[in-house]
Scaffold this active site. Structure first.
Site, PDB file in Angstrom:
ATOM      1  N   SER A  10       0.850  -1.187   0.000  1.00 23.45           N
ATOM      2  CA  SER A  10       0.000   0.000   0.000  1.00 23.45           C
ATOM      3  C   SER A  10       0.889   1.240   0.000  1.00 23.45           C
ATOM      4  O   SER A  10       1.629   1.485   0.959  1.00 23.45           O
ATOM      5  CB  SER A  10      -0.897   0.014   1.234  1.00 23.45           C
ATOM      6  OG  SER A  10      -1.534   1.278   1.295  1.00 23.45           O
ATOM      7  N   HIS A  35      -0.850  -0.894  -4.481  1.00 26.77           N
ATOM      8  CA  HIS A  35      -2.178  -0.559  -3.961  1.00 26.77           C
ATOM      9  C   HIS A  35      -2.229   0.948  -3.698  1.00 26.77           C
ATOM     10  O   HIS A  35      -1.402   1.495  -2.963  1.00 26.77           O
ATOM     11  CB  HIS A  35      -2.426  -1.349  -2.672  1.00 26.77           C
ATOM     12  CG  HIS A  35      -3.792  -1.185  -2.094  1.00 26.77           C
ATOM     13  ND1 HIS A  35      -4.903  -1.864  -2.569  1.00 26.77           N
ATOM     14  CD2 HIS A  35      -4.243  -0.419  -1.067  1.00 26.77           C
ATOM     15  CE1 HIS A  35      -5.964  -1.523  -1.844  1.00 26.77           C
ATOM     16  NE2 HIS A  35      -5.600  -0.636  -0.936  1.00 26.77           N
ATOM     17  N   ASP A  37      -4.470   4.020  -2.330  1.00 26.59           N
ATOM     18  CA  ASP A  37      -5.624   4.362  -1.506  1.00 26.59           C
ATOM     19  C   ASP A  37      -6.094   5.775  -1.809  1.00 26.59           C
ATOM     20  O   ASP A  37      -5.417   6.754  -1.478  1.00 26.59           O
ATOM     21  CB  ASP A  37      -5.258   4.226  -0.024  1.00 26.59           C
ATOM     22  CG  ASP A  37      -5.153   2.769   0.393  1.00 26.59           C
ATOM     23  OD1 ASP A  37      -6.150   2.040   0.218  1.00 26.59           O
ATOM     24  OD2 ASP A  37      -4.083   2.371   0.875  1.00 26.59           O
ATOM     25  N   MET A  39      -8.739   8.521  -1.004  1.00 24.89           N
ATOM     26  CA  MET A  39      -9.690   8.883   0.061  1.00 24.89           C
ATOM     27  C   MET A  39     -10.122  10.325  -0.121  1.00 24.89           C
ATOM     28  O   MET A  39      -9.299  11.181  -0.469  1.00 24.89           O
ATOM     29  CB  MET A  39      -9.018   8.751   1.432  1.00 24.89           C
ATOM     30  CG  MET A  39      -8.380   7.411   1.689  1.00 24.89           C
ATOM     31  SD  MET A  39      -7.753   7.319   3.387  1.00 24.89           S
ATOM     32  CE  MET A  39      -6.825   5.782   3.334  1.00 24.89           C
ATOM     33  N   HIS A  68      -8.066   1.676  -4.692  1.00 25.42           N
ATOM     34  CA  HIS A  68      -9.096   1.418  -3.672  1.00 25.42           C
ATOM     35  C   HIS A  68      -9.756   2.756  -3.369  1.00 25.42           C
ATOM     36  O   HIS A  68      -9.144   3.634  -2.769  1.00 25.42           O
ATOM     37  CB  HIS A  68      -8.398   0.811  -2.445  1.00 25.42           C
ATOM     38  CG  HIS A  68      -9.300   0.591  -1.274  1.00 25.42           C
ATOM     39  ND1 HIS A  68      -8.803   0.348  -0.003  1.00 25.42           N
ATOM     40  CD2 HIS A  68     -10.648   0.564  -1.159  1.00 25.42           C
ATOM     41  CE1 HIS A  68      -9.813   0.184   0.833  1.00 25.42           C
ATOM     42  NE2 HIS A  68     -10.947   0.316   0.161  1.00 25.42           N
ATOM     43  N   MET A  70     -11.976   5.001  -1.481  1.00 31.24           N
ATOM     44  CA  MET A  70     -12.709   5.258  -0.235  1.00 31.24           C
ATOM     45  C   MET A  70     -13.316   6.644  -0.377  1.00 31.24           C
ATOM     46  O   MET A  70     -12.869   7.621   0.253  1.00 31.24           O
ATOM     47  CB  MET A  70     -11.749   5.142   0.952  1.00 31.24           C
ATOM     48  CG  MET A  70     -11.440   3.687   1.278  1.00 31.24           C
ATOM     49  SD  MET A  70      -9.914   3.521   2.219  1.00 31.24           S
ATOM     50  CE  MET A  70      -8.724   3.553   0.895  1.00 31.24           C
ATOM     51  N   MET A 143     -12.209  -5.689   3.916  1.00 31.56           N
ATOM     52  CA  MET A 143     -11.414  -4.818   4.795  1.00 31.56           C
ATOM     53  C   MET A 143     -11.190  -5.515   6.132  1.00 31.56           C
ATOM     54  O   MET A 143     -12.130  -6.017   6.751  1.00 31.56           O
ATOM     55  CB  MET A 143     -12.131  -3.487   5.045  1.00 31.56           C
ATOM     56  CG  MET A 143     -12.149  -2.500   3.878  1.00 31.56           C
ATOM     57  SD  MET A 143     -10.533  -2.046   3.223  1.00 31.56           S
ATOM     58  CE  MET A 143      -9.751  -1.271   4.644  1.00 31.56           C
ATOM     59  N   GLY A 148      -9.372   4.046   6.251  1.00 35.13           N
ATOM     60  CA  GLY A 148      -9.013   5.428   6.542  1.00 35.13           C
ATOM     61  C   GLY A 148      -7.531   5.647   6.831  1.00 35.13           C
ATOM     62  O   GLY A 148      -6.969   6.647   6.423  1.00 35.13           O
ATOM     63  N   GLY A 151      -1.497   1.233   9.356  1.00 34.29           N
ATOM     64  CA  GLY A 151      -0.909   0.944  10.661  1.00 34.29           C
ATOM     65  C   GLY A 151      -1.882   0.499  11.733  1.00 34.29           C
ATOM     66  O   GLY A 151      -1.549   0.539  12.915  1.00 34.29           O
ATOM     67  N   ASP A 177      -7.144  -6.248   3.257  1.00 38.34           N
ATOM     68  CA  ASP A 177      -6.472  -4.958   3.367  1.00 38.34           C
ATOM     69  C   ASP A 177      -6.594  -4.443   4.793  1.00 38.34           C
ATOM     70  O   ASP A 177      -7.702  -4.190   5.274  1.00 38.34           O
ATOM     71  CB  ASP A 177      -7.149  -3.993   2.373  1.00 38.34           C
ATOM     72  CG  ASP A 177      -6.522  -2.611   2.346  1.00 38.34           C
ATOM     73  OD1 ASP A 177      -5.483  -2.404   2.990  1.00 38.34           O
ATOM     74  OD2 ASP A 177      -7.089  -1.731   1.655  1.00 38.34           O
TER      75      ASP A 177
HETATM   76  C1  DX5 Z   1      -6.672   1.641   5.015  1.00 37.73           C
HETATM   77  C2  DX5 Z   1      -6.141   1.376   3.635  1.00 37.73           C
HETATM   78  C3  DX5 Z   1      -5.028   0.412   3.575  1.00 37.73           C
HETATM   79  C4  DX5 Z   1      -3.810   0.763   4.380  1.00 37.73           C
HETATM   80  C5  DX5 Z   1      -3.230  -0.511   4.881  1.00 37.73           C
HETATM   81  O1  DX5 Z   1      -7.841   2.363   4.890  1.00 37.73           O
HETATM   82  O2  DX5 Z   1      -7.173   0.890   2.794  1.00 37.73           O
HETATM   83  O3  DX5 Z   1      -4.685   0.079   2.233  1.00 37.73           O
HETATM   84  O4  DX5 Z   1      -2.837   1.465   3.671  1.00 37.73           O
HETATM   85  O5  DX5 Z   1      -2.155  -0.224   5.695  1.00 37.73           O
HETATM   86  P1  DX5 Z   1      -1.554  -1.275   6.733  1.00 37.73           P
HETATM   87  O6  DX5 Z   1      -1.057  -2.455   5.941  1.00 37.73           O
HETATM   88  O7  DX5 Z   1      -0.473  -0.500   7.397  1.00 37.73           O
HETATM   89  O8  DX5 Z   1      -2.667  -1.663   7.657  1.00 37.73           O
HETATM   90 ZN    ZN Z   2      -6.653   0.098   0.777  1.00 37.93          ZN
END
Ligand code: DX5
Ligand code: ZN
Length: 226
Positions: A10, A35, A37, A39, A68, A70, A143, A148, A151, A177
């Site tokens: 990601s 990946h 993200d 948002m 992805h 969001m 998920m 959001g 970590g 994810d």
């Molecule tokens: C969270 C994202 C993830 C995130 C995963 O909303 O969709 O893709 O970056 O990060 P880790 O692997 O650190 O949980």
């Molecule tokens: Zn994601």
């Protein structure tokens, strides 16, 4: 099983100021997908990147960009992301109850691969119509944290959804994810996930290549057991 492992770092955990070199680094380490993200600060309480950044990154790599979304209005992003060079377009089922058929059709018409994501509180049954449709999504993203932020802690109870999905759809791409890494991959892989998103565990690993290959091997080994 006919599904291949796809390990997708990601890029939310990357240094955004050096996105092209971070992407190259992950691909050199053995990543299959990147990946991305996206948002909007509305569907989730965080704001990241959009089509202009995908377009810039596309100039530096031919890699599969697994986007992805969001966002509250994914349909508005189809055209710009298609033009920008996105590969996969995964929207959330929670906000697409009324227009998922149109979304899938438009995503495909722009040459992208449609996927559907669901939040931890959303029952798995909600994605069935989208997979069973005549014009189906090609991936389901389960998920394993609240969307959001990177970590967060992996939610093992989400594995029931993955198991049910794998039993029902033996050759579907199933992505997980959130909170994935060397210590949680076996739970996801044994439940039947084959597309693995991992942000902080890969970017924070002393040897990201080793983390990526460990996760790929877990998916492969668990498939052999089936
Ligand atoms: C969270 C994202 C993830 C995130 C995963 O909303 O969709 O893709 O970056 O990060 P880790 O692997 O650190 O949980
Ligand atoms: Zn994601």
């Amino acid at each position: 099983m006919g599904v291949t492992p796809k390990i997708a770092p990601s890029m939310l955990s990357s240094d955004f100021a050096n996105l092209a070199s971070e992407a190259k680094r992950m691909l050199d380490f053995g990543a299959d997908w990147l990946h991305m993200d996206i948002m909007d600060g509305h569907f989730v309480p965080n704001l990241t990147i959009g089509a202009p950044v995908i377009e810039s990154l596309r100039k530096h790599t031919k890699a599969y960009l697994d986007c992805h979304l969001m966002v509250t209005n994914p349909i508005d992003y189809v055209e710009p992301l298609g033009k920008a060079g996105a590969s996969g377009f995964t929207f959330h089922v929670e906000i697409s109850k009324d227009n998922w058929q149109e979304l899938i059709q438009r995503i495909k018409s722009k040459g992208m691969r449609p996927g559907v994501a669901l939040k931890p509180g959303t029952p798995i049954e909600e994605v069935y119509p989208l997979v069973d449709s005549e014009n189906p999504v090609e991936m389901v993203l389960v998920m394993t944290v609240e969307p959001g932020f990177g970590g967060q802690k992996f939610m093992p109870e989400m594995m029931d959804k993955v198991r049910v999905l794998r039993k029902k759809y033996p050759s579907l791409d199933i992505e997980v994810d959130g909170g994935l890494g060397p210590s949680t991959i076996d739970m996801a892989a044994s439940a039947g996930a084959n597309c693995i998103v991992a942000g902080s565990s890969v970017f924070g690993a002393p040897e990201p290549a080793a983390a990526i290959s460990l996760m790929r091997n877990s998916v492969l080994e668990n498939q052999e057991k089936c």
